[in-house]
Design a protein around this motif. Structure first.
Motif, PDB file in Angstrom:
ATOM      1  N   GLN A  86       0.825  -1.213   0.000  1.00 27.64           N
ATOM      2  CA  GLN A  86       0.000   0.000   0.000  1.00 27.64           C
ATOM      3  C   GLN A  86       0.856   1.258   0.000  1.00 27.64           C
ATOM      4  O   GLN A  86       0.553   2.242  -0.690  1.00 27.64           O
ATOM      5  N   LEU A  89       2.413   1.735  -3.494  1.00 22.71           N
ATOM      6  CA  LEU A  89       1.373   2.157  -4.440  1.00 22.71           C
ATOM      7  C   LEU A  89       1.058   3.653  -4.286  1.00 22.71           C
ATOM      8  O   LEU A  89       0.794   4.338  -5.273  1.00 22.71           O
ATOM      9  N   ASP A  93       1.369   6.572  -7.191  1.00 16.85           N
ATOM     10  CA  ASP A  93       0.321   7.546  -7.500  1.00 16.85           C
ATOM     11  C   ASP A  93       0.836   8.981  -7.362  1.00 16.85           C
ATOM     12  O   ASP A  93       0.608   9.820  -8.238  1.00 16.85           O
ATOM     13  N   LYS A  99       1.807   2.577 -13.673  1.00 20.20           N
ATOM     14  CA  LYS A  99       1.492   1.386 -12.872  1.00 20.20           C
ATOM     15  C   LYS A  99       1.737   0.086 -13.633  1.00 20.20           C
ATOM     16  O   LYS A  99       1.975  -0.957 -13.022  1.00 20.20           O
ATOM     17  N   TYR A 184      -4.363  -5.481  -2.314  1.00 17.69           N
ATOM     18  CA  TYR A 184      -3.943  -4.543  -3.348  1.00 17.69           C
ATOM     19  C   TYR A 184      -2.805  -5.071  -4.211  1.00 17.69           C
ATOM     20  O   TYR A 184      -2.404  -4.415  -5.168  1.00 17.69           O
TER      21      TYR A 184
END
Length: 231
Positions: A86, A89, A93, A99, A184
Motif C-alpha cells: 500500500q 502504491l 500515485d 502502474k 492490493y
C-alpha cells in the motif's frame, strides 16, 4: 523445493526475470536479521540463492522507492507484505509513475516481528547466530521448524518457539492491520492449509488483477484450483 511452502514465489520471479518480462525484483535475500532488513534489487535470477523461505521480520523498502522514482522506465517486481504494498502504491500515485511497469507479488501476513527477535534466538542458541530460518522443512517437513545456523552447525527448535513470541516482538502498527491477505497486490501467496498438499507443502494463491491472472497463467508452476460449492 527449497521454499518453505510450494516455492511458487521464487519460481515465478525467476521465470519473469529469465524471460526478460521484468528488469528486476526487490525482495529479501538474506537470513541474517541482526540489523535492519532491506529489500534488495536483483536483476539476475542466479543471485536469488537466499530469497526462498518465510520471513517474519520488518523489511525496509527505502531502496525500492528510491529506485522506482529514479528509474521510472524500468519494469519492476516487488514482493512485499500488505502495508508495504500500500505504501509503495501511494508513491506510484504521487509520483505519477506508470502502474503497468510494476508487478506486486503480495505475501499473506499475520503480523511481523522486530529485529530483536534475532537477539532472542541467539540467546536461546547460546552462541553467535549466523543465519536464522523462521521456518525450514529440513528436519520435519512442512510447515517447518525454526532453524538456527551457528559456526558449530544447524540447530532446530520446534515451531512453537516462534509462534509463542510473535505477539511479544510484533511492531505496534501490526495491531491495527486491516489487510492481512494483501488485497492490493496483483498476486498473493500464502501457505495452503486446505489439507490437500503433501509434507513438502503448497501455496495458496489469490489473484486480484487481470495483470496477475495473465502472469499466473503463463507461470511454470503446478496449479490446482479449489472447487467450492455455491451458497
Amino acid at each position: 523445493t527449497n521454499g518453505v511452502s510450494g516455492g511458487c514465489v521464487t519460481a515465478l520471479v525467476k521465470n519473469l526475470l529469465d524471460t526478460h518480462q521484468y528488469d528486476c525484483v526487490f525482495t529479501v535475500n538474506t537470513h541474517s536479521y541482526r540489523h535492519l532488513t532491506r529489500a534488495e534489487r536483483i536483476s539476475d535470477s542466479s543471485e536469488m540463492q537466499k530469497t526462498p523461505l518465510s520471513r517474519y521480520i520488518t523489511v525496509s523498502h527505502e531502496e525500492t522507492v528510491r529506485y522506482i522514482t529514479e528509474h521510472p522506465e524500468q519494469k519492476v517486481i516487488i514482493t512485499a507484505v500488505p502495508c508495504a504494498v500500500q505504501g509503495i502504491l501511494r508513491v506510484i500515485d504521487q509520483k505519477k509513475l506508470n502502474k503497468d511497469n510494476y508487478l506486486f507479488i503480495g505475501l499473506v501476513c499475520d503480523k511481523t516481528m522486530t529485529n530483536q527477535v534475532f537477539d532472542y534466538f541467539e540467546k536461546l542458541a547460546g552462541e553467535e547466530v549466523q543465519e536464522l530460518f523462521f521456518r525450514t522443512k529440513k528436519q520435519s517437513g512442512w510447515p517447518g521448524n525454526v532453524g538456527i545456523q551457528t559456526a558449530k552447525g544447524m540447530k532446530y527448535l520446534p515451531a512453537k518457539k516462534r509462534t509463542r513470541v510473535k505477539e511479544y516482538f510484533q511492531p505496534e502498527r501490526c495491531l491495527y492491520c486491516l489487510d492481512k491477505i494483501n488485497r492490493y497486490a496483483d498476486i498473493v501467496f500464502g501457505d495452503d492449509y486446505t489439507g490437500n498438499c503433501s509434507e513438502k507443502g503448497g501455496n495458496m494463491i489469490i489473484v486480484n488483477t487481470e495483470k496477475g491472472q495473465s502472469i499466473l497463467d503463463s507461470a511454470p508452476i503446478e496449479k490446482s484450483p479449489i472447487e467450492t460449492e455455491a451458497v
